[in-house]
Design a protein around this motif. Structure first.
Motif, PDB file in Angstrom:
ATOM      1  N   GLU A 121       0.828  -1.205   0.000  1.00 38.72           N
ATOM      2  CA  GLU A 121       0.000   0.000   0.000  1.00 38.72           C
ATOM      3  C   GLU A 121       0.869   1.263   0.000  1.00 38.72           C
ATOM      4  N   ASN A 122       1.867   1.313   0.876  1.00 41.17           N
ATOM      5  CA  ASN A 122       2.754   2.479   0.920  1.00 41.17           C
ATOM      6  C   ASN A 122       3.616   2.578  -0.333  1.00 41.17           C
ATOM      7  N   ALA A 123       4.004   1.456  -0.901  1.00 42.82           N
ATOM      8  CA  ALA A 123       4.787   1.477  -2.145  1.00 42.82           C
ATOM      9  C   ALA A 123       3.996   2.191  -3.240  1.00 42.82           C
ATOM     10  N   GLU A 124       2.716   1.847  -3.375  1.00 39.09           N
ATOM     11  CA  GLU A 124       1.891   2.467  -4.418  1.00 39.09           C
ATOM     12  C   GLU A 124       1.711   3.963  -4.162  1.00 39.09           C
ATOM     13  N   LYS A 125       1.561   4.346  -2.875  1.00 42.75           N
ATOM     14  CA  LYS A 125       1.455   5.770  -2.535  1.00 42.75           C
ATOM     15  C   LYS A 125       2.743   6.504  -2.876  1.00 42.75           C
ATOM     16  N   GLU A 126       3.886   5.908  -2.527  1.00 38.93           N
ATOM     17  CA  GLU A 126       5.184   6.541  -2.756  1.00 38.93           C
ATOM     18  C   GLU A 126       5.487   6.656  -4.252  1.00 38.93           C
TER      19      GLU A 126
END
Ligand code: GTP
Ligand code: MG
Length: 148
Positions: A121-126
Motif C-alpha cells: 500500500e505504501n509502495a503504491e502511494k510513494e
C-alpha cells in the motif's frame, strides 16, 4: 507484478553508491521501471515521511534528506516490497546483517543511505508521489530465466 519504491538518500548519492545499489536490485532479478535524480522540496519530503511527523528526529531527518540529490527508483518483481526491505536490512545499520545494503555501507540510523517501501500500500502511494507520470511497462528477455 508487485512494485516497490527504492531511494538512495543524499549520503548514498554523495558516497557514489547509486550504481552499486541499483546493480544489487538488477542482479537479484528485479526490473527497473522508473528512475531519476531529484532535489525534493521540504513539502514533498514531509508527504513522503508523513507517518513520522511527530518523531523527535523528524526535523533533522527532513534537513538531511534535503542536503543533496536523492536517486529515485521503482523496481518490479516477485514480492518486491518484502524482498527490497530484506535487501536493505534493519533501519539501524548497527543491527543490519552484513550482506544487506545498510549492513555493508552504513553505521548511523540517521545516515542509512537508502529507503525502501514497507508495505504494498505504501509502495503504491510513494510511487504516485515520486513518479506522478507513472512507470514503464516492458519485458526483459531474462524474465523467462528468472521466473519458473
Ligand atoms: P526508510 O526506508 O527510510 O523509510 O526507513 P525505515 O522504514 O527502515 O525506518 P522508518 O520509516 O521508521 O524511519 C525513516 C527514517 O528515519 C530511517 O531510515 C532513519 O533514517 C530515520 N530514523 C528512524 N529512526 C530514527 C532515530 O531513532 N534517530 C534518527 N536520527 N533517525 C531515525
Ligand atoms: Mg520507512
Amino acid at each position: 507484478a508487485e512494485r516497490t519504491y527504492i531511494m538512495l538518500k543524499p549520503d548514498g548519492v554523495d558516497r557514489g553508491l547509486i550504481g552499486e545499489i541499483l546493480a544489487r536490485f538488477e542482479k537479484r532479478g528485479f526490473k527497473l521501471i522508473a528512475a531519476k535524480l531529484a532535489l525534493p522540496s521540504k513539502e514533498h519530503l514531509e508527504k513522503h515521511y508523513a507517518d513520522l511527523k511527530d518523531k523527535p528526529f523528524f526535523p533533522g531527518m527532513i534537513k538531511y534528506m534535503q542536503s543533496g540529490p536523492v536517486f529515485c527508483m521503482v523496481f518490479e518483481g516477485l514480492d518486491a516490497v518484502k524482498t527490497g526491505r530484506a535487501m536493505l536490512g534493519a533501519t539501524n545499520p548497527l543491527a543490519s546483517q552484513p550482506g544487506t545494503i545498510r549492513g555493508d555501507y552504513a553505521l548511523a540510523v540517521g545516515r542509512n543511505i537508502c529507503h525502501g517501501s514497507d508495505s504494498v500500500e505504501n509502495a503504491e502511494k510513494e510511487i504516485a508521489l515520486w513518479f506522478p507520470d507513472g512507470t514503464l511497462q516492458y519485458r526483459l528477455s531474462q524474465e523467462a530465466m528468472i521466473y519458473e
